[in-house]
Design a protein around this motif. Structure first.
Motif, PDB file in Angstrom:
ATOM      1  N   GLU A   1       9.105 -25.135  21.361  1.00 31.95           N
ATOM      2  CA  GLU A   1       9.815 -24.404  22.870  1.00 31.95           C
ATOM      3  C   GLU A   1      11.180 -24.183  22.016  1.00 31.95           C
ATOM      4  N   GLU A   2      11.393 -25.215  21.180  1.00 29.67           N
ATOM      5  CA  GLU A   2      12.928 -24.815  21.062  1.00 29.67           C
ATOM      6  C   GLU A   2      13.750 -23.807  19.766  1.00 29.67           C
ATOM      7  N   LEU A   3      11.977 -23.605  18.808  1.00 30.11           N
ATOM      8  CA  LEU A   3      12.425 -23.098  18.269  1.00 30.11           C
ATOM      9  C   LEU A   3      11.826 -21.214  17.994  1.00 30.11           C
ATOM     10  N   SER A   4      10.393 -21.344  19.091  1.00 30.57           N
ATOM     11  CA  SER A   4      10.282 -20.028  18.866  1.00 30.57           C
ATOM     12  C   SER A   4      10.910 -19.088  18.967  1.00 30.57           C
ATOM     13  N   GLY A   5      11.742 -19.337  19.035  1.00 27.81           N
ATOM     14  CA  GLY A   5      12.965 -17.435  19.384  1.00 27.81           C
ATOM     15  C   GLY A   5      14.179 -17.436  17.900  1.00 27.81           C
ATOM     16  N   VAL A   6      13.627 -19.093  17.540  1.00 25.04           N
ATOM     17  CA  VAL A   6      14.342 -19.247  16.492  1.00 25.04           C
ATOM     18  C   VAL A   6      13.683 -18.625  15.037  1.00 25.04           C
ATOM     19  N   VAL A   7      12.618 -18.823  15.187  1.00 26.05           N
ATOM     20  CA  VAL A   7      11.829 -18.707  13.994  1.00 26.05           C
ATOM     21  C   VAL A   7      10.713 -17.364  14.456  1.00 26.05           C
ATOM     22  N   GLU A   8      10.071 -16.970  12.951  1.00 28.66           N
ATOM     23  CA  GLU A   8       9.492 -15.416  13.150  1.00 28.66           C
ATOM     24  C   GLU A   8       8.171 -15.983  13.181  1.00 28.66           C
ATOM     25  N   ASN A   9       7.741 -16.993  12.398  1.00 30.42           N
ATOM     26  CA  ASN A   9       6.389 -17.839  12.605  1.00 30.42           C
ATOM     27  C   ASN A   9       6.231 -19.264  12.465  1.00 30.42           C
ATOM     28  N   ILE A  10       5.706 -19.508  13.970  1.00 26.85           N
ATOM     29  CA  ILE A  10       5.645 -21.575  13.559  1.00 26.85           C
ATOM     30  C   ILE A  10       4.339 -21.448  13.084  1.00 26.85           C
ATOM     31  N   ILE A  11       3.952 -22.619  12.395  1.00 23.06           N
ATOM     32  CA  ILE A  11       2.221 -22.141  11.401  1.00 23.06           C
ATOM     33  C   ILE A  11       1.820 -24.177  11.895  1.00 23.06           C
ATOM     34  N   VAL A  12       1.281 -24.414  12.523  1.00 23.47           N
ATOM     35  CA  VAL A  12       0.687 -26.004  13.049  1.00 23.47           C
ATOM     36  C   VAL A  12      -0.521 -25.217  12.568  1.00 23.47           C
ATOM     37  N   ASP A  13      -1.265 -26.479  11.416  1.00 25.19           N
ATOM     38  CA  ASP A  13      -2.680 -26.404  10.825  1.00 25.19           C
ATOM     39  C   ASP A  13      -2.633 -27.784  11.190  1.00 25.19           C
ATOM     40  N   GLU A  14      -3.690 -27.607  12.364  1.00 28.42           N
ATOM     41  CA  GLU A  14      -4.773 -28.698  13.203  1.00 28.42           C
ATOM     42  C   GLU A  14      -6.087 -29.228  12.822  1.00 28.42           C
ATOM     43  N   SER A  15      -5.792 -29.111  11.402  1.00 28.16           N
ATOM     44  CA  SER A  15      -7.265 -29.373  10.551  1.00 28.16           C
ATOM     45  C   SER A  15      -7.350 -30.769  10.541  1.00 28.16           C
ATOM     46  N   PHE A  16      -6.739 -31.911  11.362  1.00 30.68           N
ATOM     47  CA  PHE A  16      -7.429 -33.491  11.006  1.00 30.68           C
ATOM     48  C   PHE A  16      -7.611 -33.635  12.568  1.00 30.68           C
TER      49      PHE A  16
ATOM     50  N   ASP B   1      10.967 -36.125  12.835  1.00 27.51           N
ATOM     51  CA  ASP B   1      11.980 -36.837  14.173  1.00 27.51           C
ATOM     52  C   ASP B   1      12.372 -35.743  14.978  1.00 27.51           C
ATOM     53  N   PRO B   2      11.664 -35.242  15.913  1.00 28.21           N
ATOM     54  CA  PRO B   2      12.079 -33.644  16.360  1.00 28.21           C
ATOM     55  C   PRO B   2      13.189 -33.826  16.208  1.00 28.21           C
TER      56      PRO B   2
ATOM     57  N   ILE C   1       2.649 -35.881  15.305  1.00 23.97           N
ATOM     58  CA  ILE C   1       3.909 -35.425  16.039  1.00 23.97           C
ATOM     59  C   ILE C   1       2.661 -35.765  17.356  1.00 23.97           C
ATOM     60  N   LYS C   2       3.864 -36.388  18.496  1.00 27.86           N
ATOM     61  CA  LYS C   2       2.616 -36.374  20.350  1.00 27.86           C
ATOM     62  C   LYS C   2       3.189 -34.718  20.589  1.00 27.86           C
ATOM     63  N   TYR C   3       1.645 -34.595  21.224  1.00 27.85           N
ATOM     64  CA  TYR C   3       1.697 -34.003  21.732  1.00 27.85           C
ATOM     65  C   TYR C   3       2.875 -32.876  22.382  1.00 27.85           C
ATOM     66  N   LYS C   4       3.915 -34.076  23.346  1.00 30.10           N
ATOM     67  CA  LYS C   4       4.944 -33.995  23.737  1.00 30.10           C
ATOM     68  C   LYS C   4       6.022 -33.526  23.007  1.00 30.10           C
ATOM     69  N   ASN C   5       6.227 -33.541  22.067  1.00 28.49           N
ATOM     70  CA  ASN C   5       6.956 -33.352  21.502  1.00 28.49           C
ATOM     71  C   ASN C   5       6.490 -32.161  20.293  1.00 28.49           C
ATOM     72  N   LEU C   6       5.674 -32.129  20.212  1.00 29.08           N
ATOM     73  CA  LEU C   6       5.484 -31.095  19.771  1.00 29.08           C
ATOM     74  C   LEU C   6       5.385 -29.649  20.293  1.00 29.08           C
ATOM     75  N   LYS C   7       5.268 -29.506  21.104  1.00 32.75           N
ATOM     76  CA  LYS C   7       5.332 -29.110  22.602  1.00 32.75           C
ATOM     77  C   LYS C   7       6.692 -28.506  22.431  1.00 32.75           C
ATOM     78  N   PHE C   8       7.732 -29.379  22.663  1.00 32.10           N
ATOM     79  CA  PHE C   8       9.310 -29.388  23.121  1.00 32.10           C
ATOM     80  C   PHE C   8       9.729 -28.500  21.188  1.00 32.10           C
ATOM     81  N   ILE C   9       9.391 -29.036  20.102  1.00 31.21           N
ATOM     82  CA  ILE C   9       9.693 -28.203  18.766  1.00 31.21           C
ATOM     83  C   ILE C   9       9.105 -26.817  18.920  1.00 31.21           C
TER      84      ILE C   9
END
Lengths: 391, 391
Positions: B197-212, B158-159, B187-195
């Motif tokens: 955008e919301e968190l890029s200023g909050v955390v130092e690293n946003i790690i997304v594994d797109e292996s699948f 839940d984003p 997680i849908k593209y638009k939801n992940l994009k939202f997450i």
């Protein structure tokens, strides 16, 4: 004097090659990279590349028969290879070393990186000239102290002087490559054993890189003299071993390191799970087989003898000095006033012979190139060109 | 009731397999390891292995024609492959990403290790259930906080709730696998994009594994929806990508990661020089070729459609629940009281079907196995066995 078009072309190619080299850092661009970026250069002999070409042939014979003809290669490429510790078990049995002391790696360079990042802290003594990754891969908490191997002494390590130096400097780690790269200088088994015994209580890590040990020998039987089994008694001894050189399979990326159990455990609990590819796994399985090893031993000795003859012929050429070596390469000093860079470029562009320009090697004063022994036929081509170029 | 000899044999094999599994840590032993240690087991379908078998076929076609028939393979295995940055240049052109932001790696697991060791410090939030290496490979300075994906909510993220949690916890790094392993939650593209955008200023690293990600889609055209290009705007976004799954070549060890330039520079200045083997280099070169990609796209979609049909058939079977997935595997809950371990053993030993027992997955309450979609023919075999076993 006007430049003729051939000279202009040579100058242009030189410039192009120099920029290619600078993009490769302190290493030489691979033959594949040169061929891709400078297709106008035709490489006839890759004497930059330190490997036994007969071993490549031997490996490819097995590879063709056992993986290609059976189509087993499909399985090897499709599925996950075994985990690191599975290969260590195999290797341990063959090397007669506790498998828990073995770290199997994606080329020796991975072990160098892992060890320098994780276990070397504080002061590290590195002999120069050396293989640059040892000082480039240190972590932020490490300070490198160089120990100069003297050109005047043929880059030979004096054990007593070295021991004294280490005892005075009290480093955390010492690094010895035996035979050393790029000069081929060899520390005899008994001397190295003495150094290790004297220093194992003084430093935290004794790192010995034996990547070229298969080309060294101490008797006319050309028997292998590895200090591998000293790891049983000396827990802080770390041995690093590339398989690329002796087995001629650099493209496969295979190596291993022997070290204390707790070090291997620290590495594997925190990474390196599937660091071997399927072909590397096949190689390691082959490496432990008596039929393969018996045939390998024959061509190991054949290559040593041919290399000996090649290097002794090179030594007779005027205006260069070939330094004494126990590896499959020789460090050559250019004595006629031309630079190593110029000679490297001329050899590559005009003659298609690719050698290692050692201008970027820390601790080498003078003009040096490193030249690998290749097959008999290739060595003959190199000799003919060197005679033309220097005599 | 007396045990008949078949039961006794089953029990013995079960015991043997359990000890083999425990030697592999939080991963399943590979098929090769099982075949070696337990030759009495005949694996018919490796449904533990998450890869597109049609992509393997496609790759092997090229490999045979271009490397084997030409004997180019000899060169690939003998010589050093290109340095890391040479392949990044190639890949950058194809992905339309600055090559200085690309870290090419020996399987995605190497990128996971590098990133978790080098850039993740302090608190890291990892969603569970997950791929265990993310929490196993953290360094000593990292504290892991798990974020539970709820079974009751089909493991869907839940984003809004997630963003709130991260803002409250203020971690150094967050890790998202999309689609997630082992549940396939997307997680849908638009939801992940939202997450992001919301968190890029909050955390130092946003790690997304797109292996699948190659198996996920949002429309009936089955088009690929990667967030790859968000790395252009969000400098602390790190994308990790395995090539083993979508291209069916786990034995080759190939992957890459996209991250800030200074991070790639930090990695390469301190290691990872020749971390790709020659066959992996060939794969990456192939991967950027339009002829290969055109054919790949066809079988990517074919495999997605077959997987969809397979999973929808599985969902109809009684006494199990197949969770909603956008990956090439499905998480199955066993509802008839039997354990995941028992079912896994019976499937393997009696039917030759190898599935992932998820008992060791943190954050999974209940009895779960993970099942990969394979070729149509193999899927049919699995369906028949599941019907026999559960209905």
């Amino acid at each position: 004097m006007e430049l003729v078009s051939e000279d202009i072309q040579l100058l242009e190619l030189e410039e192009k090659f120099i920029s290619l080299k600078s993009a490769s850092g302190t290493h030489s661009p691979s033959m594949a990279t040169i061929q891709e970026k400078m297709p106008e250069i035709k490489i006839r002999v890759d004497a930059c590349f330190l490997s036994n070409p007969y071993a490549t042939e031997l490996f490819l014979g097995y590879f063709n028969k056992e993986l290609l003809e059976t189509n087993e290669i499909a399985r090897v490429l499709e599925f996950y290879p075994s985990q690191n510790s599975v290969i260590a078990d195999l290797l341990g049995e063959y090397l007669e070393i506790d498998p828990q002391k073995i770290f199997v790696c994606n080329g020796a360079i991975e072990a160098i990186q892992a060890i320098m990042h994780k276990f070397v802290r504080g002061k590290a003594i590195i002999n120069i000239p050396t293989f640059s990754s040892y000082y480039e891969f240190v972590n932020a908490e490490t300070e490198v102290t160089f120990y100069q191997l003297e050109k005047e002494n043929n880059f030979k390590l004096d054990p007593a002087r070295y021991i004294e130096f280490v005892k005075r400097e009290k480093p955390n780690s010492i690094i010895l490559i035996n035979p050393n790269n790029p000069d081929g200088g060899y520390i005899k088994y008994k001397n190295l054993k003495f150094i290790i015994e004297e220093l194992s209580g003084v430093v935290e890590n004794i790192i010995v890189d034996e990547s070229f040990i298969h080309f060294a020998f101490e008797d006319s039987g050309l028997e292998l003299k590895s200090i591998l089994h000293l790891t049983e008694k000396v827990d802080n001894l770390i041995i690093i071993k590339s398989m690329s050189k002796d087995f001629g399979i650099a493209g496969i990326r295979a190596g291993y390191a022997i070290m204390g159990k707790e070090k291997v455990r620290a590495l594997l609990s925190n990474g390196y799970l599937w660091n071997l590819n399927g072909v590397a796994e096949y190689f390691f399985r082959l490496y432990t087989r008596p039929d393969f090893l018996k045939r390998y031993e024959v061509i190991r000795k054949k290559y040593i003898i041919e290399s000996l003859i090649f290097i002794s012929e090179l030594s007779k050429i005027r205006n260069i000095k070939a330094y004494s070596t126990k590896a499959n390469f020789v460090l050559i000093e250019i004595l006629d006033g031309r630079t190593a860079e110029h000679i490297t470029n001329v050899l590559l562009i005009k003659y298609g012979i690719y050698v290692r320009n050692c201008s970027d090697k820390i601790g080498l004063k003078g003009e040096f190139i490193r030249l690998a022994a290749r097959s008999n036929d290739e060595n003959d081509q190199v000799l003919a060109v060197f005679k033309e170029l220097f005599e």
